[in-house]
Design an enzyme around this catalytic site. Structure first.
Site, PDB file in Angstrom:
ATOM      1  N   HIS A 103      46.636  44.203  37.935  1.00  0.00           N
ATOM      2  CA  HIS A 103      47.209  44.965  39.056  1.00  0.00           C
ATOM      3  C   HIS A 103      48.599  44.378  39.296  1.00  0.00           C
ATOM      4  CE1 HIS A 103      43.200  46.618  40.217  1.00  0.00           C
ATOM      5  NE2 HIS A 103      42.787  45.471  39.708  1.00  0.00           N
ATOM      6  N   ASN A 135      45.797  51.493  41.281  1.00  0.00           N
ATOM      7  CA  ASN A 135      45.855  51.384  42.746  1.00  0.00           C
ATOM      8  C   ASN A 135      47.175  50.816  43.240  1.00  0.00           C
ATOM      9  OD1 ASN A 135      45.124  48.888  41.654  1.00  0.00           O
ATOM     10  ND2 ASN A 135      43.959  48.262  43.450  1.00  0.00           N
ATOM     11  N   HIS A 144      35.124  50.210  38.233  1.00  0.00           N
ATOM     12  CA  HIS A 144      34.792  49.101  39.124  1.00  0.00           C
ATOM     13  C   HIS A 144      33.416  49.436  39.691  1.00  0.00           C
ATOM     14  CE1 HIS A 144      36.015  46.079  42.336  1.00  0.00           C
ATOM     15  NE2 HIS A 144      34.817  46.509  42.710  1.00  0.00           N
ATOM     16  N   HIS A 184      34.943  43.919  34.743  1.00  0.00           N
ATOM     17  CA  HIS A 184      34.536  42.689  35.442  1.00  0.00           C
ATOM     18  C   HIS A 184      33.051  42.580  35.819  1.00  0.00           C
ATOM     19  CE1 HIS A 184      35.452  45.442  38.658  1.00  0.00           C
ATOM     20  NE2 HIS A 184      36.678  45.072  38.865  1.00  0.00           N
ATOM     21  N   ASP A 188      41.832  40.923  35.604  1.00  0.00           N
ATOM     22  CA  ASP A 188      41.848  41.575  36.922  1.00  0.00           C
ATOM     23  C   ASP A 188      42.905  40.917  37.819  1.00  0.00           C
ATOM     24  OD1 ASP A 188      41.235  43.357  38.922  1.00  0.00           O
ATOM     25  OD2 ASP A 188      39.311  42.451  39.450  1.00  0.00           O
ATOM     26  N   HIS A 216      47.920  38.719  45.847  1.00  0.00           N
ATOM     27  CA  HIS A 216      48.301  38.957  47.244  1.00  0.00           C
ATOM     28  C   HIS A 216      49.080  37.717  47.655  1.00  0.00           C
ATOM     29  CE1 HIS A 216      45.452  42.310  47.562  1.00  0.00           C
ATOM     30  NE2 HIS A 216      44.591  41.543  46.923  1.00  0.00           N
TER      31      HIS A 216
HETATM   32  O1  DOR Z   1      39.427  41.817  44.274  1.00  0.00           O
HETATM   33  C1  DOR Z   1      39.976  42.783  43.758  1.00  0.00           C
HETATM   34  N1  DOR Z   1      41.241  43.116  44.090  1.00  0.00           N
HETATM   35  N2  DOR Z   1      39.306  43.516  42.877  1.00  0.00           N
HETATM   36  C2  DOR Z   1      39.827  44.649  42.360  1.00  0.00           C
HETATM   37  O2  DOR Z   1      39.192  45.233  41.508  1.00  0.00           O
HETATM   38  C3  DOR Z   1      41.106  45.164  42.855  1.00  0.00           C
HETATM   39  C4  DOR Z   1      41.926  44.090  43.330  1.00  0.00           C
HETATM   40  C5  DOR Z   1      43.249  44.445  43.979  1.00  0.00           C
HETATM   41  O3  DOR Z   1      43.878  45.395  43.519  1.00  0.00           O
HETATM   42  O4  DOR Z   1      43.639  43.743  44.902  1.00  0.00           O
END
Ligand code: DOR
Length: 448
Positions: free
Chosen positions: A60, A92, A174, A228, A298, A302
């Site tokens: 991501h 996403n 997922h 995952h 994955d 953040h």
């Molecule tokens: O913990 C997660 N965060 N799992 C995911 O599959 C998506 C991801 C995110 O995009 O932050």
């Protein structure tokens, strides 16, 4: 431009052997180059191992829309430093990549900013089957059967049946059951101990959704990749479904478990959640036995500030793209697996699952996407040295044996012992879905 990598121990699918590898343009043109071979760039790789570049099929990278967390420039440097030469990115982002146009926009951004090769999944919604049918040049379709960061949930049976029935591209998902997760969340409402995350996003939630998705894949005879896998119990679901179904595991589900919450708190808050030490062992066994074919990260960064909010406001996700290969090399150094297995799990298998032509192996005619590693190097992962824009790693302070020293993308040296060649740009690989995925017998015809 020609590059000669001399005297490396080259990791082939069938075993490792001393060889001299010649690159010309973006291809491997010889793997037994004679000692008289000349090249503009000659590298003496004595004592080092040459592996195919890692293909991380689940990341991501947050661009567009969430670039305060990560962006393609930072993330692709992190890739290069970690030996990842191709990434496949999830939908996403903001806006979500649920239309052909949004996917093409992301490809344009990557062509401008990414040091390494890239592909972008198209995300499924309850209403976008026309887009899922129309799009080309993508690895596949991503479905969030359980909700995670963003709002791409597709939970209703009718919508899922339609996506599996009416589309052609391989699907990945997922898998966490939304009903179970919501019920558990009500039970733990008001509890701000992040450890309850693993009871809310329980082993049962993972099992129900994985079973549901595999059932869809079987009934519709639709290729399907379980993203995952987080529990040993799910391996039972993966026992028969070959050749239709493949699966992957992430480093955090191999190396972290619920005993890590007191030390790491929300830094290891992920969806699917981390589970038990027994699950760690079971998942590793699943890889060794071949029920799980792929390792992907994955990578879901953040900011630390976001992560430090009290649970459940703390978002789920952790960065890993630059740590995954060193974490696995360290396991190989400890004798837990071989470098051939790592090359299979991290390069060849993802290339096969997503029908990527000419990548994932060191063979004449294949892409010169390579990583040279030093299995004697011993170093510690440090937050301050991470290239991800998020600037932290859940493995901060962990000492590992086995590190990438040089990474080539399309024959160009993009990472060289801490330095980057920032002018290089990756490309979108060819996804040839007619070749039929992981279980097909396309060995030896991997050349574009
Ligand atoms: O913990 C997660 N965060 N799992 C995911 O599959 C998506 C991801 C995110 O995009 O932050």
């Amino acid at each position: 431009m020609k590059t000669l990598i001399k005297n490396a121990t080259v990791v082939f699918p069938t075993g490792a052997a001393r060889a001299s590898v010649l690159l010309e343009g973006d291809r491997i043109v010889s793997i037994d180059a004679p000692s008289t071979t000349t090249a503009e760039q000659v590298i003496d790789a004595s004592g080092l191992h040459l592996l195919p570049g890692v293909i991380d099929d689940q990341v991501h990278f947050r661009e567009p829309g969430l670039t305060h967390k990560e962006d393609l420039a930072h993330a692709s440097r992190a890739c290069a430093a970690g030996g990842v030469t191709t990434f496949l990115e999830m939908p996403n982002t903001k806006p979500p990549a649920v239309t052909v146009e949004a996917v093409r926009d992301k490809e344009r951004l990557a062509a401008a900013h990414s040091l390494v090769n890239y592909g972008f999944y198209i995300g499924a919604t309850s209403e976008n089957v026309d887009q899922l049918r129309k799009v080309d040049g993508v690895p596949g379709i991503k479905i969030f059967i359980g909700s995670s960061t963003g709002n791409l949930l597709v939970d209703e049976q009718a919508a899922l049946e339609r996506i599996f029935a009416e589309t052609e591209l391989p699907i990945c998902a997922h898998c966490e059951d939304e009903t179970t997760v919501r019920r558990n969340a009500e039970r733990f409402a008001g509890n701000d101990d992040v450890a309850v995350h693993s009871q809310i996003r329980s082993a049962e939630a993972a099992w129900i959704a994985t079973r549901r998705a595999i059932d869809l894949a079987r009934r519709h005879q639709h290729r399907f990749h379980v993203l995952h896998v987080s529990t040993a119990a799910e391996l039972e679901l993966l026992a028969d479904p070959a050749p239709l179904v493949t699966a992957e595991v992430c480093p955090h589900h191999l190396f972290f478990n619920i005993d890590d919450y007191p030390r790491l708190g929300s830094l290891v808050q992920m969806n699917p959640s981390i589970k038990t030490a027994e699950d760690n062992r079971g998942l590793w066994q699943g890889l060794l036995e071949g029920r799980i074919q792929v390792i992907a990260t994955d990578h879901a960064p953040h900011t630390l500030e976001e992560k430090q909010q009290p649970y459940p406001a703390s978002p789920s996700g952790l960065p890993a793209v630059e740590n995954s290969l060193p974490l696995l090399l360290d396991r190989a150094a400890a004798g837990a697996c071989t470098l051939e297995q790592i090359a299979s799990w991290m390069s060849d298998a993802p290339a096969r699952v997503w029908d990527i032509v000419g990548k994932g192996r060191i063979e004449v005619g294949y892409a010169a996407d390579l990583v040279l590693v030093d299995m004697q190097a011993r170093r510690t992962i440090r937050n301050a040295e991470q290239h991800t824009k998020a600037g932290w790693s859940p493995w901060d302070g962990v000492e590992l044996t086995g590190w990438p020293v040089k990474t080539w993308v399309g024959g160009q040296l993009v990472f060289d012992q801490g330095r980057f060649e920032s002018t290089v740009r990756g490309r979108k690989p060819l996804f040839d879905h007619a070749r039929g995925g992981y279980w097909s017998t396309h060995d030896g015809i991997g050349v574009e």
